[in-house]
Design a protein around this motif. Sequence first.
Motif, PDB file in Angstrom:
ATOM      1  N   TYR A   1       6.371   9.027  -7.058  1.00 17.52           N
ATOM      2  CA  TYR A   1       6.992   8.746  -8.349  1.00 17.52           C
ATOM      3  C   TYR A   1       8.294   9.526  -8.553  1.00 17.52           C
ATOM      4  CZ  TYR A   1       2.242   7.025  -9.249  1.00 17.52           C
ATOM      5  OH  TYR A   1       1.045   6.366  -9.174  1.00 17.52           O
ATOM      6  N   MET A   2       8.439  10.681  -7.907  1.00 19.48           N
ATOM      7  CA  MET A   2       9.650  11.478  -8.097  1.00 19.48           C
ATOM      8  C   MET A   2      10.875  10.773  -7.547  1.00 19.48           C
ATOM      9  SD  MET A   2       7.689  12.418  -5.456  1.00 19.48           S
ATOM     10  CE  MET A   2       7.690  12.912  -3.739  1.00 19.48           C
ATOM     11  N   LYS A   3      10.663   9.768  -6.657  1.00 20.22           N
ATOM     12  CA  LYS A   3      11.789   9.037  -6.080  1.00 20.22           C
ATOM     13  C   LYS A   3      12.189   7.823  -6.915  1.00 20.22           C
ATOM     14  CE  LYS A   3      10.761  10.482  -1.341  1.00 20.22           C
ATOM     15  NZ  LYS A   3      10.490  10.057   0.047  1.00 20.22           N
ATOM     16  N   LEU A   4      11.519   7.624  -8.038  1.00 18.49           N
ATOM     17  CA  LEU A   4      11.875   6.522  -8.925  1.00 18.49           C
ATOM     18  C   LEU A   4      13.229   6.792  -9.570  1.00 18.49           C
ATOM     19  CD1 LEU A   4       8.479   5.982 -10.798  1.00 18.49           C
ATOM     20  CD2 LEU A   4       9.490   4.432  -9.117  1.00 18.49           C
TER      21      LEU A   4
ATOM     22  N   GLU B   1       7.274  14.455 -10.065  1.00 19.35           N
ATOM     23  CA  GLU B   1       6.805  15.057  -8.814  1.00 19.35           C
ATOM     24  C   GLU B   1       5.401  15.633  -8.960  1.00 19.35           C
ATOM     25  OE1 GLU B   1       6.096  18.143  -5.852  1.00 19.35           O
ATOM     26  OE2 GLU B   1       6.485  18.503  -7.979  1.00 19.35           O
ATOM     27  N   VAL B   2       5.126  16.277 -10.080  1.00 22.18           N
ATOM     28  CA  VAL B   2       3.793  16.866 -10.253  1.00 22.18           C
ATOM     29  C   VAL B   2       2.741  15.772 -10.405  1.00 22.18           C
ATOM     30  CG1 VAL B   2       3.682  17.083 -12.798  1.00 22.18           C
ATOM     31  CG2 VAL B   2       2.597  18.806 -11.349  1.00 22.18           C
TER      32      VAL B   2
ATOM     33  N   LEU C   1       0.849  -1.192   0.000  1.00 20.90           N
ATOM     34  CA  LEU C   1       0.000   0.000   0.000  1.00 20.90           C
ATOM     35  C   LEU C   1       0.881   1.236   0.000  1.00 20.90           C
ATOM     36  CD1 LEU C   1      -2.579   1.628   0.261  1.00 20.90           C
ATOM     37  CD2 LEU C   1      -2.610   1.133   2.710  1.00 20.90           C
ATOM     38  N   HIS C   2       0.829   1.987  -1.096  1.00 22.54           N
ATOM     39  CA  HIS C   2       1.610   3.213  -1.269  1.00 22.54           C
ATOM     40  C   HIS C   2       3.100   2.953  -1.035  1.00 22.54           C
ATOM     41  CE1 HIS C   2      -2.256   5.739  -0.638  1.00 22.54           C
ATOM     42  NE2 HIS C   2      -2.046   5.496  -1.917  1.00 22.54           N
ATOM     43  N   THR C   3       3.593   2.015  -1.829  1.00 20.69           N
ATOM     44  CA  THR C   3       5.015   1.698  -1.809  1.00 20.69           C
ATOM     45  C   THR C   3       5.786   2.859  -2.419  1.00 20.69           C
ATOM     46  OG1 THR C   3       4.606   0.490  -3.870  1.00 20.69           O
ATOM     47  CG2 THR C   3       4.753  -0.789  -1.843  1.00 20.69           C
ATOM     48  N   CYS C   4       6.728   3.381  -1.676  1.00 18.08           N
ATOM     49  CA  CYS C   4       7.412   4.623  -2.044  1.00 18.08           C
ATOM     50  C   CYS C   4       8.491   4.383  -3.092  1.00 18.08           C
ATOM     51  CB  CYS C   4       8.026   5.237  -0.792  1.00 18.08           C
ATOM     52  SG  CYS C   4       8.831   6.822  -1.084  1.00 18.08           S
ATOM     53  N   GLY C   5       8.508   5.202  -4.132  1.00 14.18           N
ATOM     54  CA  GLY C   5       9.580   5.185  -5.113  1.00 14.18           C
ATOM     55  C   GLY C   5       9.813   3.827  -5.736  1.00 14.18           C
ATOM     56  N   ASP C   6      11.082   3.358  -5.678  1.00 15.47           N
ATOM     57  CA  ASP C   6      11.470   2.113  -6.334  1.00 15.47           C
ATOM     58  C   ASP C   6      10.929   0.864  -5.656  1.00 15.47           C
ATOM     59  OD1 ASP C   6      12.807   3.290  -8.388  1.00 15.47           O
ATOM     60  OD2 ASP C   6      14.821   2.951  -7.608  1.00 15.47           O
ATOM     61  N   LEU C   7      10.343   0.985  -4.472  1.00 14.11           N
ATOM     62  CA  LEU C   7       9.816  -0.198  -3.808  1.00 14.11           C
ATOM     63  C   LEU C   7       8.691  -0.825  -4.624  1.00 14.11           C
ATOM     64  CD1 LEU C   7       9.948  -2.082  -1.421  1.00 14.11           C
ATOM     65  CD2 LEU C   7       8.400  -0.547  -0.170  1.00 14.11           C
ATOM     66  N   GLY C   8       7.873   0.000  -5.269  1.00 21.01           N
ATOM     67  CA  GLY C   8       6.802  -0.521  -6.118  1.00 21.01           C
ATOM     68  C   GLY C   8       7.339  -1.355  -7.268  1.00 21.01           C
TER      69      GLY C   8
END
Length: 627
Positions: free
Chosen positions: A440-443, A476-477, A410-417
């Motif tokens: 997504y900006m942390k991808l 980011e947007v 649930l709402h895995t941040c950045g590259d975790l997804g």
Amino acid sequence: MPNFISVSEETVDDWKEFIRAAVKLTDIHRGLLDSYVLDFFTQDLWSQINPKWTSVLSKLTPVDLASFLSCDAALSLNSVWPLSLLSLRTAVFTYSLPRKSVLSLNKLTTYLSTHRPVETASHVPSQDKRKFHVLDTNQRVKDKPDHQNTVHSQISSGKTELCSNAERGSPDFLPQDWNPGELNRLGPLKNCSEVNFLPQKVVDVKSDEKKDDAKKDNIVKEPCYDDTVQITHFDTKKTLEKSQFDASPIQQVEIAWGDTASELSAAAGQHKLLQHVFRRHLKPKKQHEVARLALVAGKVCRLAGLAMAVDVGAGQGHLSRLLAYGHSIRVVCLEAEDEFIAGARKFDKQLEAAVEKMKRCQINLPPLPAAPCHTVCHLHPDTSPEIFTQVVCDAWGSDGAFDGCGLVGLHTCGDLGPTILRLFTHTPICQALVSVGCCYMKLTNDESDQTSCPGYPMSQYLKCLPGHTLSYAAREVACHAIEMYASRLKEGADNLKVHCYRACLEEVIVKYWPHHHHAGLRSVNKAHLMDFPTYAVAAVSRLQDVKLPKDDLTSGPTMQKLSRWMQVVVYYSLRLLLAPVVETVILLDRLIFLYENGVDGLLFPAFDPQLSPRNHVLVAVKPNKKA
């Protein structure tokens, strides 16, 4: 566009063409997407917009601007609009995924029954090893010799097919010794319109005679949501009798899936269908997310015949707690932070203590389902399937003898997804996936970051498309909340003056301290109620070497820029208009990645975007080899 998006052999070419057009749209408007609103004055961004656009946009009221951002709102065309601006708006809505939450999970059930049909009852996970069977819905279930209540699943069609029963929200597999007769008399249980338990005597609401019988038997009928079958259950007001129960005292097998108004109370915003033990420590937004994703994940695990779910990035275990105790799903929680794991275990014990108190007043309650297993685990994009499998087996605490597990995030941040998606496709024990991404900006990016496993793009198809690169600013947007912003515009744009404040302050900072360009400043509450000098001093309070000159904060040029605050709001809105297209590209890239690895995925909006802007759930199941 359909609310449920699936990339399969029949549809992959269409979706590849769709994402190609979406990438082209983002590439054409790269100037908008790659800019920052705080550079509005330092880079004179207003002058970079088509003059024909600005002549129209500068005349819009905040309410008009809200309509401009809303796909279901009509524009107030008091003047001639440039065709290019109208075309942009149309193209954005055409190449964006639908964002309104779905009203039913019927198509999810159809997807699961099609892509992972369950052959026999042996595939259904059961903690107590009881026999499960499918009830024939054409026949009334006969009384057992001991007159124990049995369960009858009522569907509108006369067919006994598995998918027909499941699509209407009722369980397909039920234990032969299941005794739900007293289930809804338990004080802690809420009245849910999709509780999925029926007494032996089924009431036909079209018959007045049977309605009278229902009153005699103290059976009530509750309204249902959408097209789900209405469920008959016992009145919770009836006194509890001494009898044996066969369900958890806090069971939440099915929560009614409707709209937010039907879920959250108007007064405090609390989830009306969740037990209090599951609402503790959660704000209404999180209650909404956890309740719905637990329903999705529980359905996926049950219909896919999986014994366990692995919650990746479980945090303090709110989702896992509901899955384990409320949906009777065995859960392994993987979390990198020791502090979060300690909190999760503490909350688990609080729930168990609350149930123990219930047992003092309610006789013969059965034991709770197994508690979640919490394990420290640091996942990286290059984590191997072998290491991940070992972590899961160790956490399971047995010889690892289980058919498979489902991955939940649930709402895995950045590259975790993306990491979860790669583990799902390459790890044999991982048979199902339920994932909601964010940040997504942390991808990591295939061009700007030197990595063999970038977070974006994931699919080989997208990597070959020209113009597919998305900058940090663009990603980011895509994380912003367009529906929330439109609502704020409807309330009046005065509360959005902070955009202009920040842009004016950036000009002062760059003038004297250029090394603090785009510095992270302190967030100032209710900034729109302050004058600019007060806001500016508060915002830079964490920059120790910055002491703002008072003359620059009150000078004529600064006051003139502050008067242009609505232009800043318009520029921000233009960028926000493109945000759903960016998110669409990222999410479809993941769907196509799954297809390239032999799995047909399903994507749909599960949360109310007004509460949870990152509301798309990606579900995937591997084909059942036994089927």
